[in-house]
Design an enzyme around this catalytic site. Structure first.
Site, PDB file in Angstrom:
ATOM      1  N   SER A 178      34.822  44.409  39.072  1.00  0.00           N
ATOM      2  CA  SER A 178      34.788  45.262  39.438  1.00  0.00           C
ATOM      3  C   SER A 178      33.417  46.195  38.654  1.00  0.00           C
ATOM      4  O   SER A 178      33.450  46.864  38.744  1.00  0.00           O
ATOM      5  CB  SER A 178      36.174  46.163  39.372  1.00  0.00           C
ATOM      6  OG  SER A 178      36.246  46.086  37.898  1.00  0.00           O
ATOM      7  N   HIS A 206      37.053  43.863  45.290  1.00  0.00           N
ATOM      8  CA  HIS A 206      36.174  44.144  45.780  1.00  0.00           C
ATOM      9  C   HIS A 206      35.459  43.852  46.725  1.00  0.00           C
ATOM     10  O   HIS A 206      34.323  43.852  46.985  1.00  0.00           O
ATOM     11  CB  HIS A 206      35.691  44.536  44.726  1.00  0.00           C
ATOM     12  CG  HIS A 206      35.867  45.579  43.477  1.00  0.00           C
ATOM     13  ND1 HIS A 206      35.694  47.608  43.895  1.00  0.00           N
ATOM     14  CD2 HIS A 206      36.696  45.636  42.841  1.00  0.00           C
ATOM     15  CE1 HIS A 206      36.920  47.476  43.128  1.00  0.00           C
ATOM     16  NE2 HIS A 206      37.176  47.016  42.093  1.00  0.00           N
ATOM     17  N   LYS A 237      41.187  49.757  49.476  1.00  0.00           N
ATOM     18  CA  LYS A 237      39.136  49.540  48.517  1.00  0.00           C
ATOM     19  C   LYS A 237      38.441  50.020  50.073  1.00  0.00           C
ATOM     20  O   LYS A 237      39.114  50.628  50.471  1.00  0.00           O
ATOM     21  CB  LYS A 237      38.075  48.506  47.275  1.00  0.00           C
ATOM     22  CG  LYS A 237      39.737  48.510  46.586  1.00  0.00           C
ATOM     23  CD  LYS A 237      39.105  48.277  45.003  1.00  0.00           C
ATOM     24  CE  LYS A 237      40.325  48.063  44.151  1.00  0.00           C
ATOM     25  NZ  LYS A 237      40.985  49.287  43.374  1.00  0.00           N
TER      26      LYS A 237
HETATM   27  C1  LIG Z   1      39.752  43.453  40.629  1.00  0.00           C
HETATM   28  C2  LIG Z   1      40.332  44.624  41.252  1.00  0.00           C
HETATM   29  N1  LIG Z   1      42.102  43.900  40.669  1.00  0.00           N
HETATM   30  C3  LIG Z   1      43.064  44.676  41.129  1.00  0.00           C
HETATM   31  C4  LIG Z   1      43.319  45.849  41.832  1.00  0.00           C
HETATM   32  C5  LIG Z   1      44.236  46.943  41.598  1.00  0.00           C
HETATM   33  O1  LIG Z   1      44.390  47.424  43.022  1.00  0.00           O
HETATM   34  P1  LIG Z   1      44.924  48.049  43.251  1.00  0.00           P
HETATM   35  O2  LIG Z   1      44.657  49.594  43.000  1.00  0.00           O
HETATM   36  O3  LIG Z   1      45.748  48.343  44.962  1.00  0.00           O
HETATM   37  O4  LIG Z   1      46.575  48.668  42.206  1.00  0.00           O
HETATM   38  C6  LIG Z   1      41.435  46.695  41.349  1.00  0.00           C
HETATM   39  C7  LIG Z   1      41.539  48.268  41.232  1.00  0.00           C
HETATM   40  O5  LIG Z   1      42.237  49.395  40.746  1.00  0.00           O
HETATM   41  C8  LIG Z   1      40.749  45.894  40.461  1.00  0.00           C
HETATM   42  O6  LIG Z   1      39.685  46.520  41.215  1.00  0.00           O
END
Ligand SMILES: Cc1ncc(COP(=O)(O)O)c(C=O)c1O
Length: 383
Positions: A178, A206, A237
């Site tokens: 990310s 992502h 996203k």
């Molecule tokens: C790789 C990754 N996993 C999980 C999440 C968490 O997802 P959410 O925003 O739906 O809680 C994110 C983002 O914030 C992320 O970048």
């Protein structure tokens, strides 16, 4: 407590690491109004430009009129709306799996799935740059936690060898990292998982909607679906909505319904949110140009930034880091960009390792060539 809070805040301020909220007063999009000023947005994860699409809002509004807004209870009680189950069936199709299960967000998915699968006496192997929610899931599980340097399959293999007799082994990785925008070596990971009898869990947050012939993610792009037991992703996203999923076997779904604490002990998502996600899946399928334009924009932005001499690490996705190093300097560059009408967030420790502060530039399907040129020119001016 007063003194403790004040001292803690002063310490983060002095280190250039203080975080603050900025009020947004427009819909998401390539241009947003933040702190009262209209700016070009280069920091959202709204890759397919769906978050502000009126069709998602209409789908949500229609469902809210039909079902009311709140889910009323946990899904295992009386909060299991038809919209949730329909979305799960559609997600399983997009992910080419037997089944899928919704979680209320990606953070809750990762902190629920991992402790369900492994516990005391088991071992988790994780890339050092995995998302914080995967780290927190691992910590909650109480399993032994081994972190290998980013992408280092040789180190992972050595760790797997050393822990040969552990009861259960779980390898966990982001598929698109990310903050670096590079991809995991999935072909090698599935080989190691098989060789050392480990389970493989991927976080496609992502990659979902971005990679693969139909936007199914890196697993789809690499054809590794039959060897990845647990495929997690979010709807917040590229899908422009909210919520998260895990895709896999029917037994995995049933097992998590019975064990994942962040699924069991929480109210279901508002059905309207699932309705918006269903609309997003429809648009992802019927408007493939969004993915094509997104990837083309990512290529253009990366090429222009590299041409201007910026270090973009090994990014190969719409997440493009511009490395700065010092946290105060990254913040300063971000502030100067904002004064020129460009919003690119400074990402600083602890989100990224010490001395690797950066601007995290993201492009979406909505950016134009002129937007990209403006961003790169502004960055050249202020760096
Ligand atoms: C790789 C990754 N996993 C999980 C999440 C968490 O997802 P959410 O925003 O739906 O809680 C994110 C983002 O914030 C992320 O970048």
């Amino acid at each position: 407590m007063k003194a403790f809070l004040r001292e803690a805040l002063e310490a983060v301020e002095a280190a250039g690491l203080r975080r603050a909220l900025h009020p947004l007063t427009s819909p998401q999009g390539r241009e947003i109004v933040i702190d009262g000023a209209k700016v070009l947005n280069f920091c959202s994860n709204d890759y397919l430009a769906l978050a502000g699409d009126p069709r998602l809002a209409e789908a949500a509004a229609g469902a809210a009129q039909g079902y009311g807004f709140g889910a009323g209870a946990a899904r295992l009680v009386c909060g299991n709306a038809g919209e949730h189950e329909a979305l799960e069936r559609e997600l399983a199709q997009v992910k080419h799996t037997e089944a899928a299960l919704l979680f209320n967000c990606g953070y809750m998915a990762n902190t629920g799935i991992i402790p369900s699968l492994v516990g005391r006496g088991d071992a988790i192997f994780a890339d050092k740059l995995n998302h914080a929610s995967l780290v927190d899931g691992a910590v909650l599980s109480r399993a032994d936690f081994y972190r290998y340097p980013h992408g280092r399959m040789d180190v992972l293999e050595a760790m797997l060898k050393k822990t040969g007799d552990v009861r259960r082994k779980l390898i966990v990785t982001d598929t698109v990292f990310s903050m670096d925008g590079d991809v995991a070596p999935l072909a090698e990971l599935v080989v190691l998982a098989r060789k050392y009898e480990a389970w493989l869990m991927v976080d496609e947050a992502h990659a979902f909607g971005v990679l693969g012939p139909t936007g199914g993610g890196l697993v789809e792009a690499t054809g590794t679906g039959d060897r990845v037991a647990v495929q997690m992703g979010t709807l917040s996203k590229a899908a422009g909505s909210y919520g998260a999923y895990v895709a896999g076997s029917r037994d995995l779904r049933d097992f998590l319904i019975n064990t994942a604490r962040s699924f069991i002990y929480t109210t279901g998502l508002p059905p309207a949110v699932s309705a918006a996600s269903r609309m997003a899946l429809k648009l992802m399928a019927h408007e493939p140009w969004r993915r094509t334009v997104l990837l083309e924009n990512a290529r253009k932005m990366r090429t222009a930034l590299q041409g201007a001499g910026f270090d973009t690490l090994a990014s190969s996705t719409p997440i493009i880091p511009v490395m700065v190093g010092d946290a105060c300097r990254a913040k300063d560059i971000s502030c100067k960009l904002l004064l020129r009408g460009i919003f690119a967030a400074a990402i600083r420790p602890p989100t990224v390792p010490v001395a690797t502060a950066r601007l995290r530039i993201t492009v979406t399907a909505a950016h134009t060539d002129a937007d990209i040129a403006r961003c790169v020119e502004a960055l050249k001016d202020v760096s």
